[in-house]
Design a protein around this motif. Structure first.
Motif, PDB file in Angstrom:
ATOM      1  N   GLU A 140      41.048  -2.977  29.133  1.00  0.00           N
ATOM      2  CA  GLU A 140      41.117  -4.129  28.232  1.00  0.00           C
ATOM      3  C   GLU A 140      39.733  -4.723  27.941  1.00  0.00           C
ATOM      4  O   GLU A 140      39.542  -5.385  26.922  1.00  0.00           O
ATOM      5  CB  GLU A 140      42.017  -5.208  28.836  1.00  0.00           C
ATOM      6  N   LEU A 141      38.785  -4.494  28.843  1.00  0.00           N
ATOM      7  CA  LEU A 141      37.438  -5.037  28.643  1.00  0.00           C
ATOM      8  C   LEU A 141      36.734  -4.414  27.445  1.00  0.00           C
ATOM      9  O   LEU A 141      35.755  -4.970  26.931  1.00  0.00           O
ATOM     10  CB  LEU A 141      36.579  -4.807  29.893  1.00  0.00           C
ATOM     11  N   PHE A 142      37.218  -3.263  27.004  1.00  0.00           N
ATOM     12  CA  PHE A 142      36.547  -2.532  25.923  1.00  0.00           C
ATOM     13  C   PHE A 142      37.303  -2.627  24.606  1.00  0.00           C
ATOM     14  O   PHE A 142      37.075  -1.846  23.689  1.00  0.00           O
ATOM     15  CB  PHE A 142      36.358  -1.070  26.341  1.00  0.00           C
ATOM     16  N   ASP A 187      37.381  -8.914  23.555  1.00  0.00           N
ATOM     17  CA  ASP A 187      36.849  -8.945  24.918  1.00  0.00           C
ATOM     18  C   ASP A 187      35.655  -8.018  25.091  1.00  0.00           C
ATOM     19  O   ASP A 187      34.852  -8.218  26.010  1.00  0.00           O
ATOM     20  CB  ASP A 187      37.954  -8.584  25.911  1.00  0.00           C
ATOM     21  N   LEU A 188      35.511  -7.009  24.243  1.00  0.00           N
ATOM     22  CA  LEU A 188      34.365  -6.107  24.346  1.00  0.00           C
ATOM     23  C   LEU A 188      33.051  -6.866  24.204  1.00  0.00           C
ATOM     24  O   LEU A 188      32.092  -6.634  24.960  1.00  0.00           O
ATOM     25  CB  LEU A 188      34.462  -5.016  23.266  1.00  0.00           C
ATOM     26  N   ARG A 189      32.996  -7.787  23.250  1.00  0.00           N
ATOM     27  CA  ARG A 189      31.770  -8.568  23.048  1.00  0.00           C
ATOM     28  C   ARG A 189      31.455  -9.400  24.282  1.00  0.00           C
ATOM     29  O   ARG A 189      30.295  -9.501  24.701  1.00  0.00           O
ATOM     30  CB  ARG A 189      31.934  -9.464  21.824  1.00  0.00           C
ATOM     31  N   ARG A 190      32.469  -9.968  24.868  1.00  0.00           N
ATOM     32  CA  ARG A 190      32.274 -10.786  26.061  1.00  0.00           C
ATOM     33  C   ARG A 190      31.799  -9.918  27.225  1.00  0.00           C
ATOM     34  O   ARG A 190      30.912 -10.313  28.012  1.00  0.00           O
ATOM     35  CB  ARG A 190      33.581 -11.514  26.405  1.00  0.00           C
ATOM     36  N   THR A 191      32.358  -8.736  27.339  1.00  0.00           N
ATOM     37  CA  THR A 191      31.948  -7.801  28.390  1.00  0.00           C
ATOM     38  C   THR A 191      30.484  -7.410  28.213  1.00  0.00           C
ATOM     39  O   THR A 191      29.732  -7.342  29.197  1.00  0.00           O
ATOM     40  CB  THR A 191      32.834  -6.541  28.350  1.00  0.00           C
ATOM     41  N   LEU A 192      30.080  -7.162  26.981  1.00  0.00           N
ATOM     42  CA  LEU A 192      28.689  -6.763  26.715  1.00  0.00           C
ATOM     43  C   LEU A 192      27.713  -7.896  27.040  1.00  0.00           C
ATOM     44  O   LEU A 192      26.616  -7.645  27.557  1.00  0.00           O
ATOM     45  CB  LEU A 192      28.540  -6.339  25.245  1.00  0.00           C
ATOM     46  N   ILE A 193      28.107  -9.140  26.754  1.00  0.00           N
ATOM     47  CA  ILE A 193      27.225 -10.274  27.066  1.00  0.00           C
ATOM     48  C   ILE A 193      27.034 -10.402  28.574  1.00  0.00           C
ATOM     49  O   ILE A 193      25.903 -10.518  29.075  1.00  0.00           O
ATOM     50  CB  ILE A 193      27.791 -11.580  26.472  1.00  0.00           C
ATOM     51  N   VAL A 194      28.142 -10.378  29.317  1.00  0.00           N
ATOM     52  CA  VAL A 194      28.065 -10.499  30.779  1.00  0.00           C
ATOM     53  C   VAL A 194      27.261  -9.336  31.362  1.00  0.00           C
ATOM     54  O   VAL A 194      26.383  -9.530  32.219  1.00  0.00           O
ATOM     55  CB  VAL A 194      29.478 -10.554  31.393  1.00  0.00           C
ATOM     56  N   ARG A 202      38.929 -12.547  33.520  1.00  0.00           N
ATOM     57  CA  ARG A 202      37.679 -13.011  34.122  1.00  0.00           C
ATOM     58  C   ARG A 202      37.294 -12.273  35.412  1.00  0.00           C
ATOM     59  O   ARG A 202      36.134 -11.850  35.548  1.00  0.00           O
ATOM     60  CB  ARG A 202      37.737 -14.521  34.364  1.00  0.00           C
ATOM     61  N   PRO A 203      38.189 -12.082  36.382  1.00  0.00           N
ATOM     62  CA  PRO A 203      37.763 -11.348  37.584  1.00  0.00           C
ATOM     63  C   PRO A 203      37.253  -9.946  37.270  1.00  0.00           C
ATOM     64  O   PRO A 203      36.291  -9.479  37.887  1.00  0.00           O
ATOM     65  CB  PRO A 203      39.042 -11.301  38.442  1.00  0.00           C
ATOM     66  N   LEU A 204      37.881  -9.290  36.299  1.00  0.00           N
ATOM     67  CA  LEU A 204      37.445  -7.947  35.931  1.00  0.00           C
ATOM     68  C   LEU A 204      36.113  -7.985  35.176  1.00  0.00           C
ATOM     69  O   LEU A 204      35.249  -7.126  35.382  1.00  0.00           O
ATOM     70  CB  LEU A 204      38.503  -7.265  35.064  1.00  0.00           C
ATOM     71  N   THR A 205      35.938  -8.982  34.312  1.00  0.00           N
ATOM     72  CA  THR A 205      34.707  -9.082  33.522  1.00  0.00           C
ATOM     73  C   THR A 205      33.496  -9.327  34.416  1.00  0.00           C
ATOM     74  O   THR A 205      32.461  -8.656  34.277  1.00  0.00           O
ATOM     75  CB  THR A 205      34.805 -10.224  32.485  1.00  0.00           C
ATOM     76  N   THR A 206      33.605 -10.279  35.338  1.00  0.00           N
ATOM     77  CA  THR A 206      32.472 -10.563  36.223  1.00  0.00           C
ATOM     78  C   THR A 206      32.212  -9.384  37.162  1.00  0.00           C
ATOM     79  O   THR A 206      31.062  -9.064  37.466  1.00  0.00           O
ATOM     80  CB  THR A 206      32.712 -11.841  37.043  1.00  0.00           C
TER      81      THR A 206
END
Length: 542
Positions: free
Chosen positions: A313-315, A319-326, A451-455
């Motif tokens: 789901e991160l991709f 959410d992909l943009r958020r994943t790339l920023i983090v 959020r837990p997966l993104t961080t």
């Protein structure tokens, strides 16, 4: 008469047939009205809670959420353990007794040094373990919560310290570091997410930036301990510093057992009553309306896109943009001065300082880092994340190139002092901008659902970038390698320039935004430089 009888005969039949239909319609109508009223009340409560958070000043937020500040402090304290051990291994490379036990003779200088391959291996072993740990953290935390995931990691930390304490060879030290890295990964993945979820909007920056302060405190403790034990002979010179790691896990284990779970995590699980109790434990009941706050959380959780909670789901957009920023902010930490900061003592030695002077400068650097982290809290809370991050990174980029120039003018006492000075400035400024501001960005960027997966994934990218960079940094500094000394500033100055350009175009300003507003901004694909200018109405859902 006949007509009357017929009418009376038909009337009861008509009543019997129509009554169930009327009651059914009436019940449905009442249910619809009731549901609409409940939805309206729910949204009004959510809007009221969000408005209250926006209207709070920083001081009012502290007064309203004193226990949230305390528990964020406790969770952040777990970072001391990673910091302590990362700096401990870095300082062991400069520790006389450690070099006597495990070093080789450098024929150029006539001194004992840790071989370049083992120097790199020891420093990357913990990061390799943490890389595995962060991938475990996401699914584990999503299933059992931040609190229990941290408790499991603390228990594991207590056990893995034994391996390092009894290590009697560099391969065993490598394995010990690898094992200790597993709980590190859980700590660093969970801490920024938990801290950002338990505090109101105005406290998100300082609550997450305190992570960098504890990183600096860990380095101060290590600097003081190794400075004290460096003149000593025998294995106690490095075993006692290792044993001191046991100071941290057990007290934290007790505190985390008593800590409240993140109310956002509880809302995601549909445990609304427990979420309200958690809110009451985090703040003052006299200043908060727990039901309204839970309604605000429900509104965000229900508005977010439905889907499985998985790394896949991160991709997917948005959410992909958020994943790339983090991921980008985490990766940039290794490319804008972090590795010089982590190897400060060893760097000072290679710049020509005596061993004791190098350890003293390392201790001074750590103390200054803690001061500048606290200064960063204030400025980030009032001026935002983006300007502090960009201007701080720009300054560090200039200092890195200045370091390279100072190392290129020839060998002299003045050149050595200049290199040491620029190295100190880079290490301190890194903890003013890229590091603490980065944690604020990391903690608030991911969607609530992921959020837990993104961080966790972002921290994994950090380690993936850091591991080869550690080999490169060790090779550049080690006398048995490239022996570049301060000329490594050219390399890190170049990578910092790339990070600065990317941050300018793609890093949004998230200061003062609720999680609902951030969801909408990312869903609408608002350009990074327009984030702060875009108005989101309190009634908007998307």
């Amino acid at each position: 008469m006949s007509q009357t009888i017929n009418y009376q005969a038909q009337s009861p039949t008509h009543e019997i047939e129509s009554k169930p239909f009327d009651e059914k319609n009436q019940v449905e109508h009442v249910n619809d009205v009731s549901a609409a009223k409940e939805l309206s009340n729910f949204k009004m409560d959510a809007m009221e809670a969000e408005k209250a958070e926006h209207n709070m000043t920083v001081l009012e937020a502290v007064k309203a959420y004193p226990w949230a500040c305390f528990w964020a402090f406790v969770m952040s304290f777990t970072i001391i353990m990673e910091s302590y051990d990362v700096f401990l291994i870095g300082n062991f490379l400069a520790l006389d007794e450690f070099k006597r036990q495990f070093g080789i003779l450098d024929h150029n200088t006539g001194k004992l040094v840790i071989a370049a391959k083992w120097q790199s291996a020891l420093q990357m072993a913990g990061q390799l373990g943490a890389l595995i740990g962060v991938f475990l953290a996401g699914p584990l935390t999503s299933k059992i919560g931040y609190r229990w995931a941290t408790i499991v990691a603390l228990i594991a930390m207590n056990a893995t310290i034994f391996v390092m304490y009894f290590a009697d060879s560099l391969p065993i030290f490598f394995v010990a570091q690898l094992l200790e890295g597993l709980p590190w990964g859980i700590f660093i993945a969970n801490a920024p997410a938990y801290c950002s979820e338990i505090v109101p909007i105005k406290l998100r920056a300082p609550a997450t930036q305190v992570l960098q302060m504890f990183w600096a405190i860990g380095s101060i403790i290590v600097g003081a301990v190794t400075y004290h034990y460096n003149p000593m002979s025998g294995k106690k010179a490095y075993r006692i510093p290792i044993a001191l790691q046991w100071m941290f896990p057990t007290p934290l284990l007790v505190l985390m057992f008593l800590a409240p779970e993140s109310p956002w995590w509880l809302v995601r699980k549909g445990r609304l009553e427990e979420a309200a109790k958690s809110v009451n434990r985090l703040g003052r009941k006299s200043r908060l309306n727990a039901n309204e706050i839970v309604a605000m959380m429900r509104r965000v959780v229900e508005n977010e896109k439905e889907g499985s909670i998985s790394y896949l789901e991160l991709f997917k957009m948005p959410d992909l943009r958020r994943t790339l920023i983090v991921s980008g902010v985490y990766a940039a930490q290794n490319l804008t001065g972090n590795l010089i900061a982590n190897q400060a003592v060893y760097f000072f030695q290679q710049a020509g300082m005596s061993d004791q002077t190098a350890f003293a400068l390392g201790l001074i650097t750590s103390a200054l880092q803690m001061i500048f982290v606290m200064l960063s809290w204030i400025l980030t809370s009032y001026y935002g994340r983006r300007p502090i991050y960009i201007w701080g990174t720009a300054f560090n980029t200039v200092m890195l190139f200045a370091l390279g120039i100072a190392a290129s003018v020839g060998k002299s006492n003045a050149a050595s002092q200049a290199q040491a000075s620029f190295g100190l400035i880079v290490s301190v400024m890194f903890t003013f901008a890229a590091a603490p501001v980065g944690y604020a960005i990391i903690g608030e960027t991911g969607s609530i659902r992921l959020r837990p997966l993104t961080t966790g994934f972002g921290r994994a990218v950090y380690y993936i970038v850091e591991i080869p960079c550690i080999f490169l940094a060790s090779y550049m500094l080690n006398p048995t390698g490239a022996n570049l000394g301060g000329k490594c500033g050219y390399v890190w100055g170049g990578t910092a320039t790339v990070c600065l350009i990317l941050a300018y175009f793609f890093l949004p300003e998230m200061k003062g935004r609720s999680y609902r507003e951030l969801d909408i901004l990312f869903h609408r694909r608002v350009p990074a430089r327009q984030f702060s200018k875009t108005v989101i109405g309190p009634e908007e859902d998307e």
